[in-house]
Scaffold this active site. Structure first.
Site, PDB file in Angstrom:
ATOM      1  N   GLY A   1      22.823  -3.946  66.418  1.00  0.00           N
ATOM      2  CA  GLY A   1      23.667  -5.134  66.355  1.00  0.00           C
ATOM      3  C   GLY A   1      25.055  -4.860  66.903  1.00  0.00           C
ATOM      4  N   PHE A   2      25.743  -3.883  66.282  1.00  0.00           N
ATOM      5  CA  PHE A   2      27.050  -3.402  66.765  1.00  0.00           C
ATOM      6  C   PHE A   2      28.113  -4.493  66.778  1.00  0.00           C
ATOM      7  CE2 PHE A   2      23.660  -1.086  69.164  1.00  0.00           C
ATOM      8  CZ  PHE A   2      23.700   0.076  68.422  1.00  0.00           C
TER       9      PHE A   2
ATOM     10  N   ILE B   1      20.408  -2.682  60.413  1.00  0.00           N
ATOM     11  CA  ILE B   1      20.459  -2.927  61.860  1.00  0.00           C
ATOM     12  C   ILE B   1      20.184  -1.632  62.628  1.00  0.00           C
ATOM     13  CG2 ILE B   1      21.919  -4.957  61.616  1.00  0.00           C
ATOM     14  CD1 ILE B   1      24.335  -3.310  62.411  1.00  0.00           C
TER      15      ILE B   1
ATOM     16  N   THR C   1      20.840   1.333  60.932  1.00  0.00           N
ATOM     17  CA  THR C   1      21.746   2.289  60.304  1.00  0.00           C
ATOM     18  C   THR C   1      21.063   3.159  59.270  1.00  0.00           C
ATOM     19  OG1 THR C   1      22.233   0.649  58.620  1.00  0.00           O
ATOM     20  CG2 THR C   1      23.677   0.686  60.539  1.00  0.00           C
TER      21      THR C   1
ATOM     22  N   GLY D   1      28.857  -2.686  54.702  1.00  0.00           N
ATOM     23  CA  GLY D   1      27.562  -3.097  54.171  1.00  0.00           C
ATOM     24  C   GLY D   1      27.080  -2.216  53.031  1.00  0.00           C
TER      25      GLY D   1
ATOM     26  N   ILE E   1      28.542  10.592  50.751  1.00  0.00           N
ATOM     27  CA  ILE E   1      27.533  10.409  51.792  1.00  0.00           C
ATOM     28  C   ILE E   1      26.181  10.225  51.109  1.00  0.00           C
ATOM     29  CG2 ILE E   1      26.394  11.457  53.795  1.00  0.00           C
ATOM     30  CD1 ILE E   1      29.364  10.541  54.250  1.00  0.00           C
TER      31      ILE E   1
ATOM     32  N   LYS F   1      32.288   5.140  51.168  1.00  0.00           N
ATOM     33  CA  LYS F   1      33.126   4.442  52.147  1.00  0.00           C
ATOM     34  C   LYS F   1      32.219   4.071  53.312  1.00  0.00           C
ATOM     35  CE  LYS F   1      37.579   6.685  51.195  1.00  0.00           C
ATOM     36  NZ  LYS F   1      38.609   7.570  51.791  1.00  0.00           N
TER      37      LYS F   1
ATOM     38  N   GLU G   1      31.337   2.810  61.734  1.00  0.00           N
ATOM     39  CA  GLU G   1      32.162   2.631  62.929  1.00  0.00           C
ATOM     40  C   GLU G   1      33.059   3.816  63.252  1.00  0.00           C
ATOM     41  OE1 GLU G   1      33.092  -1.845  63.301  1.00  0.00           O
ATOM     42  OE2 GLU G   1      32.659  -1.544  61.186  1.00  0.00           O
TER      43      GLU G   1
HETATM   44 MO1  MOS Z   1      30.670  -4.309  63.199  1.00  0.00          MO
HETATM   45  S1  MOS Z   1      31.680  -4.477  64.999  1.00  0.00           S
HETATM   46  O1  MOS Z   1      31.760  -5.041  62.090  1.00  0.00           O
HETATM   47  O2  MOS Z   1      29.217  -5.118  63.341  1.00  0.00           O
END
Ligand code: MOS
Length: 713
Positions: free
Chosen positions: A249-250, A475, A477, A518, A599, A670, A674
């Site tokens: 998605g990004f 997505i 991840t 998320g 993590i 956290k 990104e």
């Molecule tokens: Mo990210 S650029 O907040 O999907």
């Protein structure tokens, strides 16, 4: 499996799945093809829509010659501004933003940019739809356009964005610069960049008993459902969006033209209609990262402490939608100075609307700021890491708030040790290996660590298993797997007894997969539901056939979090080899050390970090969308023309992390989605300088730029 009761969740030692490597729970389904993506899910009576995009950049549609196309084999409908259902875009959406009018397809005859959707051709098969769409003749009255983005554009204005106000400022910049022992004043630029996930955007819409059903690929079904309800003036409860597997998605997979077009066609034809974007269409319909031009001015005293910091960033947006790429954002978190000024400005051009793209603001902003720090280190003769350590702020430079945790220095210390930084000769252009000049570079990274209210449901099933329902989005991840580990620990059972179901708007409100928020937001809600379920089970006398279900809502808990500067931090290191005769730059190794909270799953977390760092290689060396000023469209709008780093470009990339507990936070997580890209391009650019002695302030560092720069050096 035998029926079990409360005894299984008590009396044992804690299972502690969180922190142990776990392969993706849906991994087998994905590699065997059993997992179906949005455009692969079968429907009876399915019809196929094909979008037709404008071939001009600005003007009006004077006619759509639909009659010949309607006579073509299998064609069911041609929707355009003259006949399409009306939608309402006068609302503020989930993210506090008005919708990008690109989603309000076929509402008027204006064309505001190249690649604007002008029609949808619907047919019995995808091939028939495509053939008819390509045959559709649309006449335009063309108008002159302006797509030329450049520093100092006369129409630029500042606006607030994800990084806060448009402009911040304190102290007398000129006076502090004048008082500085060393001053750096430089301009940097980054090009238009596209996220283009491997799975193109695709949606199937149909009406089922008065309910709008949409199967889609997105970063948050509640987001898409809410916006579709607003657009079509529907009761939100009558819109159901599902998105089980998402191939990337990004930032690009929110509400977009394809879902709206599919709903319109399904409404008109009273049958399921699927609309998928083609790869080329994604270059104007999926959003992208604006190009930036940035100016950074820094001044330090003789001890290397910043007296002056100015960072201003100009980006572009379309004429129909305001989106700002907040490149000056990182300066508001990273470094303080008695004179500290930041500004994000934007200019409206006749181009498609930009949008959130992985680390919006931070990715291009950190390239400029962290390159500038490196240049200042060179000028002042202070080691680049030491310069950053000397400028660690006590509180947020703009907010004045304390940091929840800030372990940037620990990242640099650990990274320097593992990378071998102590052996580095700071002088550039000294190391040679055959035709290659070698260099190393470093840069800091940060990304906002937030949490948003979410709801979840946890069910103890009669068979001894547990089902967690949360409207999360995976997505790519590994979110589904991370939540399985979180739920298992909270329930105190092994992971194989926990099933996590996601991607369904009927599961209720939850944070989208965005803003690196998320997993933290969802884990909070899952933990709350699971813990309460354990308490309920302890009090109950066995599990009834329908199970025991507990729901959670973290709105109050998230709202009670103290106001602090909450961020992940990181230190990026890169080694490059540069052949100044051919202009070739090879990244030889990269190391990223991050302080990013707890993590959850080291396996998928490492993939998140290194994925971002590899994107940083791509950003530093390859990615650049070039817009033709005459046509207003992109050259080579496909993955052949738009270069991205491929396997052969990617060396050993390592990511690891330091302990980063957050005492206020019940989940301790956290965001990690990104930060991996932040600072990565700067580390590479700084390494290229160290190799060659030449600064590259313009991305990407293309071979022709390396050759020309070397000739001038
Ligand atoms: Mo990210 S650029 O907040 O999907």
């Amino acid at each position: 499996m035998t029926t079990t009761t409360t005894g299984t969740t008590t009396g044992g030692t804690a299972v502690r799945a969180v922190g142990t490597a776990h392969s993706r729970v849906e991994g087998r389904d994905k590699v065997t093809g059993a997992a179906r993506y949005a455009a692969e899910i079968p429907f009876t009576e399915l019809a196929y829509g094909w979008l037709v995009l404008s071939t001009v950049t600005r003007g009006r549609i004077s006619s759509v010659e639909d009659a010949p196309v309607l006579a073509m084999p299998g064609v069911l409908a041609v929707l355009h501004h003259g006949n399409a259902p009306r939608v309402d875009i006068d609302y503020v959406g989930m993210l506090g933003m008005r919708p990008d009018p690109t989603v309000a397809v076929f509402q008027h005859d204006r064309v505001p940019h190249a690649g604007w959707p002008v029609a949808l051709v619907v047919a019995e098969t995808s091939e028939q739809a495509r053939e008819a769409a390509e045959a559709l003749v649309v006449h335009y009255e063309e108008e002159p356009h302006d797509v030329a983005f450049s520093a100092g554009h006369a129409d630029a204005y500042s606006m607030p964005g994800p990084a806060g106000p448009g402009v911040t400022g304190k102290g007398d910049l000129e006076a502090q610069l004048a008082a500085s022992s060393f001053v750096l004043d430089a301009e940097y630029s980054t090009p238009e960049e596209h996220h283009n996930p491997m799975e193109p955007h695709a949606a199937t819409a149909h009406w089922d008993g008065g309910r709008l059903e949409v199967v889609d690929s997105n970063q948050g079904t509640i987001w898409v459902a809410a916006e579709l309800a607003s657009l079509f003036s529907l009761d939100p409860a009558s819109v159901h969006v599902r998105s089980e597997h998402v191939g990337g998605g990004f930032g690009s997979k929110g509400v977009r033209a394809h879902q709206v077009a599919a709903v319109m066609a399904a409404t008109v034809l009273s049958r399921p209609v699927r609309v998928a974007m083609t790869r080329r269409q994604m270059f104007s319909l999926a959003g992208y990262r604006s190009p930036t031009t940035q100016r950074v001015r820094l001044g330090v005293d003789a001890a290397g402490r910043l007296l002056a910091l100015e960072h201003s960033c100009l980006s572009l947006t379309s004429t129909v939608h305001e989106f700002i790429e907040s490149g000056a954002g990182p300066a508001r978190v990273m470094y303080d100075a008695p004179a500290h000024h930041t500004a994000n400005r934007v200019v409206r051009l006749d181009v498609p609307s930009p949008t959130f793209m992985r680390a919006p603001g931070e990715a291009p902003g950190s390239f400029a700021l962290e390159s500038a720090l490196d240049e200042l280190a060179e000028k002042s003769g202070i080691d680049p890491i030491e310069l950053r350590v000397r400028n660690e702020p006590e509180v947020g430079p703009v907010s004045g708030l304390p940091f929840s945790s800030r372990n940037l220095t620990a990242c640099f210390r650990e990274g320097a040790r593992r990378f071998g930084w102590a052996d580095r000769d700071p002088r550039p252009g000294l190391r040679r290996e055959g035709r290659w000049l070698l260099g190393t570079g470093t840069a800091a990274a940060s990304f906002f660590a937030g949490a948003a209210p979410s709801t979840a449901a946890a069910t103890a099933e009669a068979d001894g298993t547990f089902t967690v329902r949360i409207n999360a989005a995976d997505i790519g991840t590994g979110a589904r797997t991370a939540l399985t580990l979180v739920a298992a620990d909270a329930l105190q059972v092994p992971t194989d007894r926990v099933r996590v179901r996601i991607g369904d708007s009927d599961f209720g409100p939850a944070m989208i997969a965005g803003g690196s928020m998320g997993t933290r937001s969802w884990a909070w809600a899952v933990t709350a539901a699971a813990e309460e379920l354990r308490e309920r089970m302890a009090l109950s006398d066995g599990i009834p056939p329908e199970g025991i279900t507990v729901r959670s809502d973290t709105t109050a808990a998230v709202g009670a979090l103290a106001q602090k500067e909450r961020h992940s931090f990181g230190a990026q290191f890169a080694e490059v080899a540069v052949d100044v005769a051919t202009g070739e730059v090879r990244v030889r190794r990269m190391l990223g050390i991050f302080a990013a909270g707890k993590i959850v799953n080291p396996l998928t977390a490492r993939g998140q970090f290194t994925g971002g760092m590899i994107w940083g290689i791509s950003m530093a060396l390859h990615e650049e969308a070039v817009r033709d000023r005459n046509t207003g469209a992109l050259y080579g709008a496909d993955l052949a023309g738009y270069h991205v780093a491929s396997n052969a470009d990617v060396p050993l990339v390592e990511a690891d992390w330091v302990d980063d507990p957050d005492p206020d936070d019940p989940v301790g997580i956290k965001g990690i989605g990104e930060i991996g890209i932040v600072g990565a391009a700067a580390a590479i650019a700084n390494a290229v300088w160290h190799a060659t002695g030449v600064r590259h302030r313009q991305l990407p560092i293309r071979p022709d730029r390396v050759i020309r720069a070397d000739a001038h050096a």
